[in-house]
Motif scaffolding. Structure first.
Motif: not given
Length: 161
Positions: A29-48, A71-79
């Motif tokens: 999504d953008k290059m950071i750290n003097q152009g030495k690092c690629g930032r793949y920005h905001d890849r997860a929808q955190l939801d609490f 068994l399976v489980e889930r978390h109703p109050q957060g990702s």
């Protein structure tokens, strides 16, 4: 009769109803750290619903296929996001919700460099690393109140390659 679930490769499209696949794919999504690092920005929808995001370290026992899914489980109050701390694939099991009951489980195997984030309320299997050390950084809700529901299947499934 044994219920069987075949594993499939993890893709963003196939996993979209259950959560997010986090990976450094495509152009950064953008290059950071003097152009030495690629930032793949905001890849997860955190939801609490309340509380705060916390980062914990989980170490799970290594699993092998075929695997019995009881068994399976889930978390109703957060990702809940799982970020492997090694470059190894792991097994991800999810299921659709039918009025509070998990149905139609699916199993995915990640490739090296992929992490996942379960959407809030998504039925999922327990941590299932396929290689040692089975070490993960987990980002999830820290707060008051119960945030875990479990469902035990009357007839277990067999997850296989």
């Amino acid at each position: 009769m044994t219920k069987r679930v075949k594993v499939e490769p993890l893709t963003s499209e196939a996993f979209a109803p259950y959560g997010d696949v986090m990976e450094a794919s495509g152009a950064a999504d953008k290059m950071i750290n003097q152009g030495k690092c690629g930032r793949y920005h905001d890849r997860a929808q955190l939801d609490f619903s309340d509380g705060k995001a916390g980062i914990s370290i989980f170490q799970g026992e290594v699993e092998t296929l075929p695997l019995t899914l009881e068994l399976v489980e889930r978390h109703p109050q957060g990702s809940q996001a799982f970020v492997p701390m090694s470059n190894d694939p792991f097994l991800v099991v999810v299921a659709q919700d039918d009025n509070g009951t998990p149905i139609h489980p699916r199993a995915f195997v990640t490739k090296a460099g992929q992490a996942i984030n379960f959407h809030r309320g998504t039925w999922h299997g327990v941590l299932a690393p396929l290689h040692a050390p089975g070490l993960f950084a987990v980002v999830d809700r820290i707060g008051q109140g119960a945030n875990l529901e479990e469902h035990w299947f009357e007839d277990p499934y067999t997850i296989e390659e």
